[in-house]
Design a protein around this motif. Structure first.
Motif: not given
Ligand code: AMP
Length: 416
Positions: A112, A114, A119, A124, A257, A276, A278, A301
């Motif tokens: 992604r 970002e 974190g 990732f 979400r 968060a 997950g 996830a």
């Molecule tokens: P999501 O798919 O956005 O709901 O993310 C699920 C989990 O993935 C989050 O709670 C984080 O632990 C991890 N996560 C999401 N985006 C990132 C990122 N850019 N870098 C590291 N971990 C991430």
């Protein structure tokens, strides 16, 4: 000098060992839940994510790595795992004859674009679990329990499940309408992104990080007030099941979400209410959106990188092996040949074994023994080898014993 890309990491040394530790625990846990391992390709047709995650989500609008391949196809690096797994499910027509749920787990890199921070990376790893074929609330409870137990087995005891329900299609639509009505007079007091979200998907205003503390968002209508009877009783039943399993949850009525595909159960797991770790939920319409027949599904996830950070911040002891079992020292040609043979034998029998491969002096080989923190050492000796003997020394007690070379494996099996 070419350096690594922003938001990416080389994983090696102790960090690599810690991840292996976590991976082993999670894989064993998934096995207990009878989930099978799946890996999907790193790149997919861009359309997969546009259609499933939602054209208007931040992920698709701002975060995906998109490019044209040499055949002029629009390609996207996988930003999340659910859509690719659903693509696999539909492509392989697994929906036919579903007598039992199809349950899979993955451990995959995600991409992604970002702004990197602790974190939050551009590359990732996510562990994810998806369960297809059951609309029963028991399967929601099973996925939540799998996610919850994963963190607990990793030593994160203070986790809490934040839980909400968006209800079925009808409930979600009612809620959507209520939000539009509520936000309309206030919309100009919210951030620019929220003004966009208002037009495209007002639910996502509740996810806004900029306006999170604004009273406008805090006082917004709550999903639970718009659930129809069926959705409400489903939600109540889920809470009962979580109670039965002693799962620590709180209700968070603002949890929606970001992605478009959720209905009924949505949940996130966080540590002490901080970031968060997950999230997941039920996505009954997604298989249909990706050209399969209507199929209920639920998944979760978890970010591996963030999980590791949380474990370190909370002082969880992650066992890291920093020693080897045996170091074999050799100098002459015949000693080296014996070292070759013995290392092969020991490694195949499960012992972590090292020997000199740099033609070092005996003195510097002894230094390696200490650097590798070897439990045993064997200094090969031509004279001794003539009678098929070797001397093995316990590096801690300094006791040594002369044994037959053919008895080495048995000797170590007995002593370690
Ligand atoms: P999501 O798919 O956005 O709901 O993310 C699920 C989990 O993935 C989050 O709670 C984080 O632990 C991890 N996560 C999401 N985006 C990132 C990122 N850019 N870098 C590291 N971990 C991430």
């Amino acid at each position: 000098m070419i350096t690594k890309q922003k938001g990416t990491n080389d994983i090696y040394g102790d960090a690599a060992k810690k991840r292996t530790y976590i991976n082993d625990i999670l894989a064993a846990l998934c096995e207990k839940y009878n989930y099978g391992y799946i890996e999907t390709p790193v790149f997919e047709a861009s359309e997969l994510f546009h259609r499933s995650v939602g054209e208007e989500t931040d992920m698709v609008q701002k975060e995906t790595y998109d490019f044209k391949d040499r055949g002029d196809r629009s390609i996207t690096l996988r930003p999340e795992g659910t859509a690719p797994v659903v693509r696999w499910f539909v492509e392989n027509k697994l929906y036919g004859n579903l007598t039992d749920p199809v349950k899979v787990f993955y451990n995959m890199k995600m991409y992604r674009y970002e702004r990197p921070q602790s974190g939050r990376m551009r590359e990732f790893t996510q562990w994810g679990f998806e369960c297809f074929g059951s609309s029963d609330v028991m399967s929601d409870a099973e996925v939540i329990s799998l996610a919850y137990n994963a963190y607990r087995l990793l030593g994160l005891d203070d986790i809490v499940v934040e839980l909400n329900s968006l209800g079925d299609k009808e409930s979600r639509q009612n809620y959507h309408d209520a939000l539009v009505k509520y936000f309309e007079p206030h919309i100009h007091d919210l951030c620019e992104d929220c003004q966009e979200r208002f037009k495209k998907n007002p639910l996502r205003i509740l996810d806004c990080k900029v306006d999170a503390e604004s009273s406008i968002i805090k006082n917004a209508p709550k999903t639970l007030d718009y659930l129809n009877e069926e959705s409400k009783s489903r939600y109540e039943r889920l809470k009962e099941l979580l109670d039965m399993m002693d799962i620590n949850y709180i209700e968070n009525t603002r949890l929606v979400r970001g992605l478009d595909y959720y209905n009924h159960t949505v949940f996130e797991i966080s540590l002490n209410g901080s970031y968060a770790l997950g999230g997941g939920g039920r996505y009954n319409g997604l298989v249909e959106t990706l050209d399969g027949p209507e199929t209920p599904a639920v998944g979760f996830a978890m970010g591996l990188d963030r999980c590791l950070l949380a474990m370190e911040e909370n002082g969880v002891n992650i066992p890291i092996n920093d020693s080897i079992d045996v170091y074999i020292l050799s100098v002459s040609e015949t000693e080296k040949e014996t070292a070759c043979y013995l290392t092969q034998e020991l490694r195949l029998n499960g012992f972590i074994t090292e020997t000199d491969t740099m033609n070092k002096s005996l003195k510097s080989q002894f230094k390696s023994v200490d650097r590798f923190n070897s439990k045993y050492l064997i200094v090969l000796n031509d004279e001794e080898l003539k009678t098929n003997k070797i001397t093995i020394k316990d590096n801690k007690t300094k006791e040594e014993e002369s044994i037959n070379i053919n008895d080495l494996v048995d000797y170590l099996d007995m002593h370690m």
